[in-house]
Design a protein around this motif. Structure first.
Motif, PDB file in Angstrom:
ATOM      1  N   UNK A 150       0.809  -1.214   0.000  1.00  0.00           N
ATOM      2  CA  UNK A 150       0.000   0.000   0.000  1.00  0.00           C
ATOM      3  C   UNK A 150       0.846   1.270   0.000  1.00  0.00           C
ATOM      4  N   UNK A 151       2.127   1.158   0.330  1.00  0.00           N
ATOM      5  CA  UNK A 151       3.000   2.323   0.231  1.00  0.00           C
ATOM      6  C   UNK A 151       3.218   2.718  -1.237  1.00  0.00           C
ATOM      7  N   UNK A 152       2.943   1.798  -2.164  1.00  0.00           N
ATOM      8  CA  UNK A 152       3.049   2.147  -3.587  1.00  0.00           C
ATOM      9  C   UNK A 152       2.045   3.225  -3.968  1.00  0.00           C
ATOM     10  N   UNK A 153       0.887   3.234  -3.301  1.00  0.00           N
ATOM     11  CA  UNK A 153      -0.049   4.339  -3.510  1.00  0.00           C
ATOM     12  C   UNK A 153       0.615   5.659  -3.104  1.00  0.00           C
ATOM     13  N   UNK A 154       1.202   5.651  -1.912  1.00  0.00           N
ATOM     14  CA  UNK A 154       1.829   6.878  -1.411  1.00  0.00           C
ATOM     15  C   UNK A 154       2.961   7.339  -2.324  1.00  0.00           C
ATOM     16  N   UNK A 155       3.750   6.391  -2.789  1.00  0.00           N
ATOM     17  CA  UNK A 155       4.843   6.753  -3.694  1.00  0.00           C
ATOM     18  C   UNK A 155       4.311   7.491  -4.920  1.00  0.00           C
ATOM     19  N   UNK A 156       3.195   7.000  -5.457  1.00  0.00           N
ATOM     20  CA  UNK A 156       2.614   7.637  -6.643  1.00  0.00           C
ATOM     21  C   UNK A 156       2.043   9.014  -6.312  1.00  0.00           C
ATOM     22  N   UNK A 157       1.346   9.149  -5.172  1.00  0.00           N
ATOM     23  CA  UNK A 157       0.832  10.453  -4.760  1.00  0.00           C
ATOM     24  C   UNK A 157       1.969  11.459  -4.598  1.00  0.00           C
ATOM     25  N   UNK A 158       3.036  11.037  -3.947  1.00  0.00           N
ATOM     26  CA  UNK A 158       4.164  11.942  -3.684  1.00  0.00           C
ATOM     27  C   UNK A 158       4.873  12.301  -4.982  1.00  0.00           C
ATOM     28  N   UNK A 159       5.019  11.330  -5.889  1.00  0.00           N
ATOM     29  CA  UNK A 159       5.615  11.614  -7.196  1.00  0.00           C
ATOM     30  C   UNK A 159       4.779  12.633  -7.957  1.00  0.00           C
ATOM     31  N   UNK A 160       3.464  12.476  -7.922  1.00  0.00           N
ATOM     32  CA  UNK A 160       2.569  13.411  -8.604  1.00  0.00           C
ATOM     33  C   UNK A 160       2.666  14.799  -7.995  1.00  0.00           C
ATOM     34  N   UNK A 161       2.647  14.873  -6.671  1.00  0.00           N
ATOM     35  CA  UNK A 161       2.766  16.158  -5.993  1.00  0.00           C
ATOM     36  C   UNK A 161       4.078  16.848  -6.358  1.00  0.00           C
ATOM     37  N   UNK A 162       5.155  16.080  -6.380  1.00  0.00           N
ATOM     38  CA  UNK A 162       6.461  16.631  -6.744  1.00  0.00           C
ATOM     39  C   UNK A 162       6.470  17.155  -8.177  1.00  0.00           C
ATOM     40  N   UNK A 163       5.794  16.450  -9.081  1.00  0.00           N
ATOM     41  CA  UNK A 163       5.725  16.882 -10.487  1.00  0.00           C
ATOM     42  C   UNK A 163       5.008  18.219 -10.600  1.00  0.00           C
ATOM     43  N   UNK A 164       3.913  18.353  -9.848  1.00  0.00           N
ATOM     44  CA  UNK A 164       3.185  19.624  -9.876  1.00  0.00           C
ATOM     45  C   UNK A 164       4.034  20.751  -9.290  1.00  0.00           C
ATOM     46  N   UNK A 165       4.756  20.448  -8.213  1.00  0.00           N
ATOM     47  CA  UNK A 165       5.594  21.468  -7.592  1.00  0.00           C
ATOM     48  C   UNK A 165       6.684  21.936  -8.560  1.00  0.00           C
ATOM     49  N   UNK A 166       7.319  20.995  -9.242  1.00  0.00           N
ATOM     50  CA  UNK A 166       8.384  21.352 -10.192  1.00  0.00           C
ATOM     51  C   UNK A 166       7.841  22.159 -11.367  1.00  0.00           C
ATOM     52  N   UNK A 167       6.555  21.958 -11.671  1.00  0.00           N
ATOM     53  CA  UNK A 167       5.925  22.711 -12.763  1.00  0.00           C
ATOM     54  C   UNK A 167       5.384  24.057 -12.294  1.00  0.00           C
ATOM     55  N   UNK A 168       5.628  24.389 -11.021  1.00  0.00           N
ATOM     56  CA  UNK A 168       5.179  25.668 -10.490  1.00  0.00           C
ATOM     57  C   UNK A 168       3.730  25.677 -10.031  1.00  0.00           C
ATOM     58  N   UNK A 169       3.106  24.504  -9.968  1.00  0.00           N
ATOM     59  CA  UNK A 169       1.703  24.408  -9.561  1.00  0.00           C
ATOM     60  C   UNK A 169       1.624  23.990  -8.088  1.00  0.00           C
ATOM     61  N   UNK A 170       1.981  24.921  -7.211  1.00  0.00           N
ATOM     62  CA  UNK A 170       2.085  24.594  -5.788  1.00  0.00           C
ATOM     63  C   UNK A 170       0.732  24.229  -5.172  1.00  0.00           C
ATOM     64  N   UNK A 171      -0.320  24.913  -5.594  1.00  0.00           N
ATOM     65  CA  UNK A 171      -1.653  24.604  -5.057  1.00  0.00           C
ATOM     66  C   UNK A 171      -2.066  23.180  -5.420  1.00  0.00           C
ATOM     67  N   UNK A 172      -1.753  22.785  -6.641  1.00  0.00           N
ATOM     68  CA  UNK A 172      -2.080  21.442  -7.092  1.00  0.00           C
ATOM     69  C   UNK A 172      -1.261  20.411  -6.313  1.00  0.00           C
ATOM     70  N   UNK A 173       0.000  20.744  -6.061  1.00  0.00           N
ATOM     71  CA  UNK A 173       0.874  19.836  -5.304  1.00  0.00           C
ATOM     72  C   UNK A 173       0.329  19.611  -3.900  1.00  0.00           C
ATOM     73  N   UNK A 174      -0.130  20.687  -3.264  1.00  0.00           N
ATOM     74  CA  UNK A 174      -0.702  20.584  -1.914  1.00  0.00           C
ATOM     75  C   UNK A 174      -2.013  19.806  -1.936  1.00  0.00           C
TER      76      UNK A 174
END
Length: 333
Positions: free
Chosen positions: A276-300
């Motif tokens: 089930x940590x694989x879910x978390x890994x994917x959520x965190x990867x997605x959040x990081x992608x949004x942050x790197x793209x400058x979409x901080x609200x989406x990352x949060x």
């Protein structure tokens, strides 16, 4: 008789101590029961006896295997895939439940589920080639049955392997190529690795190809640059892309269900906690992608959705590095 006796012992051990924390041989008792009856079902199918295979799967569930959390997890893996997909899996916990879903529930029978460990044996390769027992889409393999019977591990030196690519403007070279290293004592390559290359080439991009995230690095034979994370799967793509943000968001937020966090087995079975940590890994990867793209609200937003779907009181972190990464994203967000 041996399967029944083994299953009975594992079932009794679960009844005595549902949350067993003693010594284990590879996996927990619940997974053992699942593997026993999944193997029995496969034997029946190999002998063209589907009714008995159905009985074996259902009996395995009655004995304590194929419980809700593991079934939902596998269903989510399959839900990640496009129609008529080829899906490579790693072991018992991400294979037998999928075959159960296909045979008993008739769920996603368009997918060809291929267990990489079994891909080392000729009878299984021939079964995949000639009559996939869980659905209608047989795998196209160019090898004949005689060639399959004679295939063996091959002496191998590190070398480049290439597969032609068609109709992809993002791939100007018209091919993907990657280095395949020896997988046996730095001297040879396994049958499963040879068969992966054969399947990729014979498929010729006609069917989408995926690896479950449970497949460890070495089993992906160096393809990492062409595997895009889409949740609980990596999709083989014909250009280099590490993450498919749109697909990842869709699967995590719109497609997957997370009822399994309420299943008592999450607390009992260490393997499930780790899966089930694989879910978390994917959520965190997605959040990081949004942050790197400058979409901080989406990352949060993604991190908040992760906490809502995977509450800490039901599913604690089992990976401190993953927790640290999530905490860092919250701080900079």
């Amino acid at each position: 008789p041996y399967a029944s006796k083994s299953s009975e012992h594992f079932r009794e051990s679960v009844e005595i101590s549902p949350k067993y924390t003693g010594k284990k041989f590879v996996v927990d008792p619940y997974s053992k029961i699942q593997s026993i009856w999944g193997s029995v079902a496969m034997t029946y199918l190999y002998n063209n006896n589907p009714d008995s295979a159905k009985w074996a799967f259902e009996h395995g569930q009655e004995e304590g295997g194929f419980y809700p959390a593991i079934m939902e997890y596998n269903k989510n893996i399959m839900a990640s895939c496009e129609k008529n997909a080829i899906l490579f899996t790693n072991g018992d916990n991400d294979t037998f439940p999928m075959w159960f879903l296909q045979l008993i529930k008739k769920y996603r029978t368009d997918i060809t589920v291929i267990n990489l460990s079994l891909l080392n044996v000729s009878w299984y390769i021939k079964q995949l080639k000639n009559s996939y027992p869980f659905g209608e889409n047989n795998l196209f393999i160019t090898l004949n049955d005689m060639d399959i019977d004679s295939i063996r591990p091959l002496r191998w030196e590190e070398q480049m392997v290439a597969i032609p690519v068609k109709h992809n403007p993002l791939n100007k070279e018209g091919k993907i190529e990657w280095i395949v290293k020896p997988t046996i004592d730095d001297k040879a390559i396994r049958v499963q690795d040879l068969m992966l290359i054969e399947i990729f080439k014979s498929n010729d991009w006609n069917r989408p190809v995926y690896f479950s995230t449970t497949v460890y690095g070495g089993n992906k034979i160096g393809l990492d640059n062409y595997l895009a994370l889409e949740g609980l799967v990596y999709k083989l793509i014909s250009h280099k892309e590490k993450t498919s943000t749109e697909k990842l968001y869709s699967n995590l937020i719109k497609v997957y269900t997370y009822d399994g966090v309420n299943d008592k087995h999450i607390d009992y079975v260490e393997e499930m906690q780790n899966l089930y940590q694989n879910y978390r890994h994917s959520f965190i990867t997605l959040s990081s992608s949004y942050y790197k793209a400058g979409q901080k609200d989406k990352a949060t937003e993604v991190l908040n959705l992760m906490d809502k779907r995977l509450p800490l009181n039901l599913l604690p972190y089992t990976n401190e590095e993953l927790k640290a990464e999530a905490d860092k994203l919250r701080e900079i967000g």
